[in-house]
Motif scaffolding. Sequence first.
Motif, PDB file in Angstrom:
ATOM      1  N   LYS A  49       0.839  -1.195   0.000  1.00 33.90           N
ATOM      2  CA  LYS A  49       0.000   0.000   0.000  1.00 33.90           C
ATOM      3  C   LYS A  49       0.870   1.240   0.000  1.00 33.90           C
ATOM      4  O   LYS A  49       1.776   1.372   0.820  1.00 33.90           O
ATOM      5  N   VAL A  50       0.613   2.136  -0.925  1.00 32.04           N
ATOM      6  CA  VAL A  50       1.316   3.416  -1.010  1.00 32.04           C
ATOM      7  C   VAL A  50       0.259   4.519  -1.074  1.00 32.04           C
ATOM      8  O   VAL A  50      -0.628   4.485  -1.932  1.00 32.04           O
ATOM      9  N   SER A  51       0.337   5.484  -0.144  1.00 35.08           N
ATOM     10  CA  SER A  51      -0.673   6.539  -0.093  1.00 35.08           C
ATOM     11  C   SER A  51      -0.032   7.853   0.306  1.00 35.08           C
ATOM     12  O   SER A  51       1.036   7.884   0.934  1.00 35.08           O
ATOM     13  N   GLU A  52      -0.679   8.933  -0.051  1.00 31.28           N
ATOM     14  CA  GLU A  52      -0.229  10.269   0.328  1.00 31.28           C
ATOM     15  C   GLU A  52      -1.205  10.832   1.356  1.00 31.28           C
ATOM     16  O   GLU A  52      -2.402  10.907   1.119  1.00 31.28           O
ATOM     17  N   VAL A  53      -0.657  11.217   2.513  1.00 35.73           N
ATOM     18  CA  VAL A  53      -1.487  11.676   3.626  1.00 35.73           C
ATOM     19  C   VAL A  53      -1.066  13.094   3.985  1.00 35.73           C
ATOM     20  O   VAL A  53       0.134  13.405   4.047  1.00 35.73           O
ATOM     21  N   THR A  54      -2.045  13.950   4.243  1.00 34.43           N
ATOM     22  CA  THR A  54      -1.781  15.324   4.645  1.00 34.43           C
ATOM     23  C   THR A  54      -1.928  15.431   6.156  1.00 34.43           C
ATOM     24  O   THR A  54      -2.993  15.131   6.718  1.00 34.43           O
ATOM     25  N   LEU A  55      -0.867  15.857   6.825  1.00 32.11           N
ATOM     26  CA  LEU A  55      -0.875  16.070   8.270  1.00 32.11           C
ATOM     27  C   LEU A  55      -0.537  17.530   8.527  1.00 32.11           C
ATOM     28  O   LEU A  55       0.600  17.957   8.315  1.00 32.11           O
ATOM     29  N   GLY A  56      -1.533  18.284   8.963  1.00 32.28           N
ATOM     30  CA  GLY A  56      -1.322  19.712   9.129  1.00 32.28           C
ATOM     31  C   GLY A  56      -1.134  20.387   7.785  1.00 32.28           C
ATOM     32  O   GLY A  56      -2.002  20.316   6.919  1.00 32.28           O
ATOM     33  N   GLU A  57       0.020  21.015   7.605  1.00 32.85           N
ATOM     34  CA  GLU A  57       0.300  21.681   6.337  1.00 32.85           C
ATOM     35  C   GLU A  57       1.272  20.880   5.474  1.00 32.85           C
ATOM     36  O   GLU A  57       1.642  21.330   4.396  1.00 32.85           O
ATOM     37  N   ASP A  58       1.682  19.703   5.955  1.00 31.47           N
ATOM     38  CA  ASP A  58       2.672  18.900   5.235  1.00 31.47           C
ATOM     39  C   ASP A  58       2.016  17.655   4.645  1.00 31.47           C
ATOM     40  O   ASP A  58       1.064  17.098   5.197  1.00 31.47           O
ATOM     41  N   LYS A  59       2.584  17.216   3.533  1.00 33.18           N
ATOM     42  CA  LYS A  59       2.129  15.999   2.873  1.00 33.18           C
ATOM     43  C   LYS A  59       3.204  14.918   3.011  1.00 33.18           C
ATOM     44  O   LYS A  59       4.388  15.195   2.842  1.00 33.18           O
ATOM     45  N   PHE A  60       2.768  13.717   3.357  1.00 32.48           N
ATOM     46  CA  PHE A  60       3.683  12.601   3.540  1.00 32.48           C
ATOM     47  C   PHE A  60       3.234  11.420   2.678  1.00 32.48           C
ATOM     48  O   PHE A  60       2.034  11.187   2.502  1.00 32.48           O
ATOM     49  N   THR A  61       4.212  10.695   2.175  1.00 32.67           N
ATOM     50  CA  THR A  61       3.933   9.485   1.407  1.00 32.67           C
ATOM     51  C   THR A  61       4.157   8.274   2.310  1.00 32.67           C
ATOM     52  O   THR A  61       5.266   8.063   2.807  1.00 32.67           O
ATOM     53  N   PHE A  62       3.111   7.496   2.520  1.00 29.04           N
ATOM     54  CA  PHE A  62       3.184   6.312   3.364  1.00 29.04           C
ATOM     55  C   PHE A  62       3.385   5.074   2.493  1.00 29.04           C
ATOM     56  O   PHE A  62       2.601   4.818   1.567  1.00 29.04           O
ATOM     57  N   VAL A  63       4.416   4.326   2.780  1.00 26.96           N
ATOM     58  CA  VAL A  63       4.692   3.059   2.092  1.00 26.96           C
ATOM     59  C   VAL A  63       4.521   1.958   3.126  1.00 26.96           C
ATOM     60  O   VAL A  63       5.322   1.833   4.055  1.00 26.96           O
ATOM     61  N   GLU A  64       3.461   1.157   2.962  1.00 29.80           N
ATOM     62  CA  GLU A  64       3.095   0.190   3.998  1.00 29.80           C
ATOM     63  C   GLU A  64       3.008  -1.223   3.423  1.00 29.80           C
ATOM     64  O   GLU A  64       3.079  -1.440   2.213  1.00 29.80           O
ATOM     65  N   GLU A  65       2.861  -2.182   4.372  1.00 28.02           N
ATOM     66  CA  GLU A  65       2.662  -3.598   4.045  1.00 28.02           C
ATOM     67  C   GLU A  65       3.808  -4.145   3.193  1.00 28.02           C
ATOM     68  O   GLU A  65       3.598  -4.874   2.231  1.00 28.02           O
ATOM     69  N   CYS A  66       5.042  -3.812   3.600  1.00 29.25           N
ATOM     70  CA  CYS A  66       6.212  -4.366   2.926  1.00 29.25           C
ATOM     71  C   CYS A  66       6.438  -5.804   3.409  1.00 29.25           C
ATOM     72  O   CYS A  66       6.121  -6.156   4.543  1.00 29.25           O
ATOM     73  N   LYS A  67       7.010  -6.632   2.558  1.00 28.92           N
ATOM     74  CA  LYS A  67       7.174  -8.054   2.883  1.00 28.92           C
ATOM     75  C   LYS A  67       8.283  -8.272   3.914  1.00 28.92           C
ATOM     76  O   LYS A  67       8.071  -8.897   4.934  1.00 28.92           O
ATOM     77  N   THR A  68       9.461  -7.805   3.643  1.00 28.00           N
ATOM     78  CA  THR A  68      10.595  -8.008   4.560  1.00 28.00           C
ATOM     79  C   THR A  68      11.275  -6.664   4.824  1.00 28.00           C
ATOM     80  O   THR A  68      12.402  -6.423   4.386  1.00 28.00           O
ATOM     81  N   PRO A  69      10.622  -5.779   5.555  1.00 33.88           N
ATOM     82  CA  PRO A  69      11.205  -4.448   5.776  1.00 33.88           C
ATOM     83  C   PRO A  69      12.395  -4.504   6.726  1.00 33.88           C
ATOM     84  O   PRO A  69      12.362  -5.181   7.749  1.00 33.88           O
ATOM     85  N   LYS A  70      13.459  -3.785   6.380  1.00 36.58           N
ATOM     86  CA  LYS A  70      14.643  -3.641   7.230  1.00 36.58           C
ATOM     87  C   LYS A  70      14.855  -2.187   7.638  1.00 36.58           C
ATOM     88  O   LYS A  70      15.897  -1.830   8.174  1.00 36.58           O
TER      89      LYS A  70
END
Length: 226
Positions: A28-49
């Motif tokens: 899952k990859v999504s762009e989320v706005t928190l306050g005045e900033d925008k962040f890209t969330f990269v989630e549900e990775c298989k083997t994250p390090k």
Amino acid sequence: ERMTLACGGSPIHSIEDMDESQLGYAGKVSEVTLGEDKFTFVEECKTPKSCTLLLQGPNTHTIAQIKDAVRDGLRATKNAIEDKAVVPGAGAYELAASMHLHDVVAKATKGRAKLGVKAYANALLVIPKTLAENSGFDVQDSILKLTDEREESGLAVGLDCQSGEPIIPADEGIWDNVRVKRQCLYLSTVLSNQLLLVDEVMKAGKQMGKKPMADDPNNPMAGVGM
């Protein structure tokens, strides 16, 4: 680099020679706005390090405090994993080391060096004394309680900052990093030696700066033959 660690794959400079083996995976990859900033969330990775912690708070000061607490906790965990050992906290290590110096090392030491051993032993008690003082307890009574309990039980005894009574830190899950204690002992010894060396240098400099009695014009005995 962190995206590669999180999703896998390998960095490339051009998509022309790209093949499937160089790709990573994220569910899952999504762009989320928190306050005045925008962040890209990269989630549900298989083997994250690698990962990112999202810290939120009502103001900048609170967020900074949370960040410091998280950083300290992660660093303490990393140190414990690398050391493969921990020592009891709550001032237990310093109390045990101080009593060992007093009861064993000082008795086996002869001459002026014994004074240095006792001074070092007393200096180690700064940690449990500070814990007692910051917790609002009488410092002398707390140290006496810890010392008596240590002598009776022979266990690693620390100070309970809630009640002021002796506790077994291992039973309460209170631990300190080995490398932190090792570094404290090393630095305190080095700094003490440096301070003593500075004192000797200053003392020698003052002695060298003194004029001999025969050459001092303000000395009424100057030039008088003995």
